[in-house]
Scaffold this active site. Sequence first.
Site, mmCIF file in Angstrom:
data_model
loop_
_atom_site.group_PDB
_atom_site.id
_atom_site.type_symbol
_atom_site.label_atom_id
_atom_site.label_comp_id
_atom_site.label_asym_id
_atom_site.label_seq_id
_atom_site.Cartn_x
_atom_site.Cartn_y
_atom_site.Cartn_z
ATOM 1 N N GLN A 140 0.827 -1.204 0.000
ATOM 2 C CA GLN A 140 0.000 0.000 0.000
ATOM 3 C C GLN A 140 0.866 1.260 0.000
ATOM 4 O O GLN A 140 0.574 2.231 -0.708
ATOM 5 C CB GLN A 140 -0.920 0.004 1.225
ATOM 6 C CG GLN A 140 -2.034 -1.028 1.179
ATOM 7 C CD GLN A 140 -2.858 -0.999 2.450
ATOM 8 O OE1 GLN A 140 -2.324 -1.127 3.548
ATOM 9 N NE2 GLN A 140 -4.160 -0.827 2.308
ATOM 10 N N ARG A 183 2.317 1.885 -3.353
ATOM 11 C CA ARG A 183 1.268 2.399 -4.245
ATOM 12 C C ARG A 183 1.051 3.898 -4.019
ATOM 13 O O ARG A 183 0.924 4.683 -4.968
ATOM 14 C CB ARG A 183 -0.024 1.617 -3.975
ATOM 15 C CG ARG A 183 -1.218 1.978 -4.827
ATOM 16 C CD ARG A 183 -2.322 0.937 -4.600
ATOM 17 N NE ARG A 183 -3.550 1.286 -5.290
ATOM 18 C CZ ARG A 183 -4.583 1.907 -4.720
ATOM 19 N NH1 ARG A 183 -4.514 2.230 -3.443
ATOM 20 N NH2 ARG A 183 -5.668 2.201 -5.406
ATOM 21 N N TYR A 208 5.050 19.861 5.766
ATOM 22 C CA TYR A 208 5.251 21.130 6.478
ATOM 23 C C TYR A 208 5.941 22.110 5.541
ATOM 24 O O TYR A 208 5.637 22.135 4.360
ATOM 25 C CB TYR A 208 6.016 20.892 7.790
ATOM 26 C CG TYR A 208 5.747 21.971 8.798
ATOM 27 C CD1 TYR A 208 4.450 22.217 9.259
ATOM 28 C CD2 TYR A 208 6.769 22.775 9.285
ATOM 29 C CE1 TYR A 208 4.184 23.230 10.167
ATOM 30 C CE2 TYR A 208 6.520 23.786 10.198
ATOM 31 C CZ TYR A 208 5.225 24.017 10.632
ATOM 32 O OH TYR A 208 4.969 25.028 11.522
ATOM 33 N N ARG A 262 0.886 35.478 11.882
ATOM 34 C CA ARG A 262 2.216 35.485 11.254
ATOM 35 C C ARG A 262 2.538 34.068 10.804
ATOM 36 O O ARG A 262 3.321 33.364 11.423
ATOM 37 C CB ARG A 262 3.275 35.995 12.236
ATOM 38 C CG ARG A 262 4.619 36.303 11.586
ATOM 39 C CD ARG A 262 5.724 36.372 12.609
ATOM 40 N NE ARG A 262 5.936 35.096 13.278
ATOM 41 C CZ ARG A 262 6.640 34.087 12.775
ATOM 42 N NH1 ARG A 262 7.188 34.175 11.574
ATOM 43 N NH2 ARG A 262 6.784 32.967 13.468
ATOM 44 N N LYS A 318 2.011 20.792 12.066
ATOM 45 C CA LYS A 318 2.924 20.665 13.200
ATOM 46 C C LYS A 318 2.654 19.376 13.971
ATOM 47 O O LYS A 318 3.577 18.642 14.343
ATOM 48 C CB LYS A 318 2.745 21.866 14.132
ATOM 49 C CG LYS A 318 3.957 22.214 14.950
ATOM 50 C CD LYS A 318 4.955 22.995 14.103
ATOM 51 C CE LYS A 318 6.099 23.522 14.919
ATOM 52 N NZ LYS A 318 7.003 24.360 14.120
ATOM 53 N N GLU A 375 2.111 28.823 18.259
ATOM 54 C CA GLU A 375 2.736 28.755 16.934
ATOM 55 C C GLU A 375 2.295 29.935 16.068
ATOM 56 O O GLU A 375 1.097 30.220 15.942
ATOM 57 C CB GLU A 375 2.350 27.433 16.255
ATOM 58 C CG GLU A 375 3.043 27.179 14.943
ATOM 59 C CD GLU A 375 4.519 26.849 15.102
ATOM 60 O OE1 GLU A 375 5.268 27.019 14.124
ATOM 61 O OE2 GLU A 375 4.919 26.408 16.200
ATOM 62 N N ASP A 376 3.256 30.614 15.471
ATOM 63 C CA ASP A 376 3.019 31.667 14.475
ATOM 64 C C ASP A 376 2.120 32.792 14.978
ATOM 65 O O ASP A 376 1.244 33.284 14.264
ATOM 66 C CB ASP A 376 2.463 31.062 13.182
ATOM 67 C CG ASP A 376 3.541 30.352 12.376
ATOM 68 O OD1 ASP A 376 4.712 30.408 12.794
ATOM 69 O OD2 ASP A 376 3.231 29.744 11.347
ATOM 70 N N ALA A 380 15.420 41.239 13.591
ATOM 71 C CA ALA A 380 15.440 41.223 15.056
ATOM 72 C C ALA A 380 14.058 40.940 15.628
ATOM 73 O O ALA A 380 13.664 41.508 16.643
ATOM 74 C CB ALA A 380 15.983 42.552 15.585
ATOM 75 N N ALA A 388 12.064 35.412 16.492
ATOM 76 C CA ALA A 388 12.988 34.297 16.264
ATOM 77 C C ALA A 388 14.419 34.709 16.590
ATOM 78 O O ALA A 388 15.122 34.028 17.346
ATOM 79 C CB ALA A 388 12.878 33.814 14.826
ATOM 80 N N ASN A 391 15.958 23.113 10.823
ATOM 81 C CA ASN A 391 14.518 22.915 10.965
ATOM 82 C C ASN A 391 14.165 22.631 12.416
ATOM 83 O O ASN A 391 14.780 21.782 13.057
ATOM 84 C CB ASN A 391 14.075 21.742 10.076
ATOM 85 C CG ASN A 391 12.588 21.703 9.861
ATOM 86 O OD1 ASN A 391 11.811 21.809 10.798
ATOM 87 N ND2 ASN A 391 12.181 21.544 8.612
#
Length: 643
Positions: free
Chosen positions: A116, A119, A164, A219, A237, A309-310, A366, A369, A516
């Site tokens: 499977q 495939r 992702y 964001r 995620k 997240e974001d 700046a 992150a 990552n």
Amino acid sequence: PRVRSFIAHQSGITSVIRRSPDIAHRMVRSLSVSSQRNKSVAHHEDVYSHNLPPMDEKEMALYKLYRPERVTPKKRSAELLKEPRLNKGMGFSLYERQYLGLHGLLPPAFMTQEQQAYRVITKLREQPNDLARYIQLDGLQDRNEKLFYRVVCDHVKELMPIVYTPTVGLACQNFGYIYRKPKGLYITINDNSVSKIYQILSNWHEEDVRAIVVTDGERILGLGDLGAYGIGIPVGKLALYVALGGVQPKWCLPVLLDVGTNNMDLLNDPFYIGLRHKRVRGKDYDTLLDNFMKACTKKYGQKTLIQFEDFANPNAFRLLDKYQDKYTMFNDDIQGTASVIVAGLLTCTRVTKKLVSQEKYLFFGAGAASTGIAEMIVHQMQNEGISKEEACNRIYLMDIDGLVTKNRKEMNPRHVQFAKDMPETTSILEVIRAARPGALIGASTVRGAFNEEVIRAMAEINERPIIFALSNPTSKAECTAEEAYTFTNGAALYASGSPFPNFELNGHTYKPGQGNNAYIFPGVALGTILFQIRHVDNDLFLLAAKKVASCVTEDSLKVGRVYPQLKEIREISIQIAVEMAKYCYKNGTANLYPQPEDLEKYVRAQVYNTEYEELINATYDWPEQDMRHGFPVPVVRHDSMDG
């Protein structure tokens, strides 16, 4: 006992044949089905421990104690086929098809999971573009969860950019067009109370939620405000939580907080699926976040991990500072990114022969992150023996207004510690020549910011310049791997935020590493969930960074790779979880009691198994005396019944 039962069964058939051929035939058929069933169970026991080394009797007993137990599903027939967590498609055995009411509902073909998976990957490679591949994988996840994760795990390097970044960004931009089936919860500003949010959480089909990934869509990657379309980020995620960390899918809940969007293109898009008004900010926004956190812990308990997240930069640090010591939570954009970049820098020290505290670092961009990375570097420098002030002096920040200096009238409070007593400038070159950094780190989303002149300037002052272009997607990277290697004649220690292809220069092949977050957050999440770690602080992320750096081989360094190969991430995640457990039990911050006798075996027993499992529990024997009737049946003579 099973062998004795089998012999007795055989003898019974022999004695019955003379009296009733029909009954004997049914007994033989039952024995045949039972044999098939037992073979299936034996296969299940083999694959259940497929990721473990050989074990003695005591070790196997521990493993069986730690592993999750399976229960025969209550669903049958077509309803079972609609359940992606249970569905195997043509992977169901004949016994399962007959027992579970599936016989005739599936084509009369029997395929192994390997067949499977082959495939699926063949069809994926035939798709015209990555978005089409994303849509096909999304559909597979809706139909057959184990097969989806099996394919992703078997082809992690090929498919992680689809599941992702960068493809998930494209999927989010087009979410209104490709939306098929709900995969998470939408909580809006109109649901702003603990009780209302609790009711929404109660609508989720799983009760044992242990990991929540939440975004407000403001964001999304480097793409900006995508509003309700940002749901693709928590979904993607958590898919990596499972595929790369081994977190059980049933523990995962993606959430989108919809407070509106300031993206006019979306507000004017007839296919937009979110609230059609500008973003709500201020007190109402903060109240929604407070109520969300309270409702989650009320519904699922204080031990539930909540990953932010974001979120936009103004909210990211603020919310992290607000909730970090009150809830089990972390912000992957800040802590996860910082951890994985420090891991890359720790790897680079093996080449430069310098400690992290002996280099200078220039950040272009700046935001949350970069600031998080800078603070994590300071944390590592302090561990190496220098003061916080000395560490901050070795870090330079540049934002949209140029170098962050002490002359600024207005400044982000977190930037004050890094502000320099230098002339103001917007030129990267001027700062490089004045500060002479050993590492140039980009998180600006400005394509081409690290041009030939900038890269060559780094090579002039460093034998092995460190150049990390971290902006996502690849179209927004500060420079490509090819540019970094070409303009330094192969001397650069390069990493990017999104994958770049291998590059050949002067007969040498370079295989650039990808910084990552997936090297970090699956393992941190796994350890936090399994050992009920209450607060996920920077010490744990630094511990994870060191573990990732230690997994980079010398062969990888020779081809320019400063991160382990992607195929190793799941094993790295297990090791991170084990290291976290050791650290937290030592410091009294792990809350799983009693402490497992063998931490690694406990983790390995708990991780998600992508192999198909036998859905029907094994049968077993009771002592024969416990299955007898409680009294003898009296013999009634026929002639005594005559009138």
